[in-house]
Write an enzyme that holds these catalytic residues in place. Structure first.
Site, PDB file in Angstrom:
ATOM      1  N   SER A 160      52.213  41.106  37.130  1.00 17.62           N
ATOM      2  CA  SER A 160      51.045  41.688  36.471  1.00 17.62           C
ATOM      3  C   SER A 160      50.332  42.720  37.338  1.00 17.62           C
ATOM      4  CB  SER A 160      50.067  40.584  36.063  1.00 17.62           C
ATOM      5  OG  SER A 160      49.752  39.761  37.173  1.00 17.62           O
ATOM      6  N   ASP A 399      38.575  35.981  37.750  1.00 15.13           N
ATOM      7  CA  ASP A 399      39.797  36.645  38.188  1.00 15.13           C
ATOM      8  C   ASP A 399      39.506  37.476  39.438  1.00 15.13           C
ATOM      9  OD1 ASP A 399      42.134  38.019  38.550  1.00 15.13           O
ATOM     10  OD2 ASP A 399      42.245  38.861  36.536  1.00 15.13           O
ATOM     11  N   HIS A 402      43.520  40.258  39.974  1.00 13.34           N
ATOM     12  CA  HIS A 402      43.801  41.573  39.394  1.00 13.34           C
ATOM     13  C   HIS A 402      42.651  42.529  39.685  1.00 13.34           C
ATOM     14  CE1 HIS A 402      46.202  38.643  36.994  1.00 13.34           C
ATOM     15  NE2 HIS A 402      47.138  39.552  37.230  1.00 13.34           N
TER      16      HIS A 402
END
Length: 422
Positions: A160, A399, A402
């Protein structure tokens, strides 16, 4: 008879001198030609992990070096590169502004290498780097990218974080040429974004007409978080550290490959990690040291690249290790994580030190026959504790892995863009 004898005697006497003169002038000509070729060779840019050395022979040797990845973050009101609301390619988990992030300062930082400015994308390697006092615009030029790589294929291969960088590049190009016709296809394993044509309205002294510019640049995302294979066997899903077969033939056809792997090697539990067993040589085991497994898997990838990539056709990059910011004690804030962080760390070093996985990447790349350019983004990304989605993403939760778009991956692509000009 006497005159002929004297003439012959003088000719024999002068012949060695004439020969020496001719040979001397020939040597001078060869030396001059050699210097010309050496001068041309010495102007070639030599790149490795961001360090570039330019030497030109102009009376004396001049040398300049630039490490793109050693520097600091500086406030820059001209950033970001694009508006997230106008980019149709951003996934919800990266679209921090859409999901309520209230601050904007994290968007306003540019990366400043210590010894130079980030170069523009140019076709001549001789002018790729410019001194700091050159005020020429050094921001990303998406149209120049499309013109340079017309008809070519770029592929991001990995997890990702590769997706983060792939979507960023798509937005950066789109912002430069927003009227370009695009085709965006998103699938589980292979996604693609094609920049096809742009209609241009031309006014001349005689008439007005429209014409199209064909780009035909395709940017792919190939999702394979471990790079090596996960296969189904009688015991379940097996992470095979020694094979790369599934889909790797697709990689061979690319003009630019940007590989990435690491985050999934840290996942624990069969649901998160995506496999039940590891095959290490002839051994089938439940688990092993993850750094050791990463080293073995990456070595298999390196062997595949050495055996299969045609370097006359394909340029190969490794994205580098992207850090996380879940543990505040790494930057001397033991009670915090990335939540609520508003600005980067100052300076050029990270208090928490280097990452062991980054050392493995450097060691494996240095053992390869194929030249692979390391986008050494680890330290500059460690300094950006403020650039994660935290609680402002579609995925929910916190998160700190990311990165927001616009944001840090745009700088990664700016550095990729610079490296491609070398």
């Amino acid at each position: 008879m006497g005159f002929k004898f004297i003439s012959l005697f003088l000719l024999l006497l002068l012949l060695p001198l004439l020969t020496l003169t001719i040979l001397s002038r020939a040597d001078q000509a060869l030396a001059s030609d050699k210097k010309l070729h050496e001068s041309h060779r010495n102007r070639t840019v030599l790149a490795g992990a961001g360090r570039v050395k330019i030497a030109a022979l102009k009376g004396r040797k001049q040398t300049r070096e630039c490490n793109l990845f050693q520097g600091r973050w500086v406030f820059d009101a001209s950033y970001p590169f694009y508006d997230s609301s106008t980019c149709p390619f951003i996934d919800g988990e990266f679209d921090c502004l859409k999901f309520g992030r209230p601050d904007r300062q994290f968007l306003k930082y540019s990366w400043q290498p210590d010894s130079c400015t980030i170069p523009r994308y140019v076709t001549s390697t001789y002018t790729a780097f410019k001194p700091k006092d050159d005020d020429e615009n050094n921001r990303f030029d998406g149209q120049a990218f499309l013109n340079k790589w017309r008809g070519k294929r770029v592929m991001f291969v990995g997890d990702s974080l590769s997706q983060n960088m792939w979507e960023s590049l798509g937005c950066m190009i789109h912002a430069s040429v927003p009227d370009t016709k695009t085709t965006f296809i998103k699938r589980t394993s292979v996604s693609s974004l094609i920049f096809q044509t742009i209609m241009v309205f031309s006014i001349t002294s005689r008439n007005k007409k429209n014409f199209s510019i064909e780009y035909g640049v395709t940017i792919y995302l190939y999702r394979t978080p471990y790079l090596v294979d996960i296969t189904k066997e009688s015991v379940g899903r097996v992470l095979n550290l020694g094979t790369i077969e599934g889909g790797a033939d697709v990689w061979k056809d690319m003009d630019i490959l940007v590989f990435n792997s690491w985050h999934w090697w840290l996942h624990k539990g069969v649901e998160l990690q995506g496999w039940d067993y590891i095959r290490n040589g002839s051994s089938l085991i439940r688990d092993m040291d993850r750094l050791d497994a990463f080293n073995k898997g990456l070595t298999t990838w390196a062997q595949w690249v050495d055996q299969n990539v045609n370097i006359s056709q394909t340029r190969v990059f490794f994205q580098g290790i992207s850090p996380t910011h879940y543990v505040g004690k790494e930057w001397n804030e033991p009670r915090n994580n990335c939540n609520g962080q508003l600005k980067p760390l100052s300076g050029s070093t990270y208090p928490g030190g280097s990452l062991a996985a980054a050392s493995i990447v450097s060691r494996v790349l240095s053992s390869m026959k194929t030249p692979v350019y390391l986008l050494d983004i680890t330290t500059l990304s460690q300094l950006r504790k403020d650039a994660h989605p935290s609680t402002y993403g579609a995925a929910g939760g916190s998160d700190c892995s990311h990165w927001c778009l616009p944001g840090l991956p745009d700088i990664w692509n700016q550095l990729l863009y610079a490296a491609l000009s070398m």
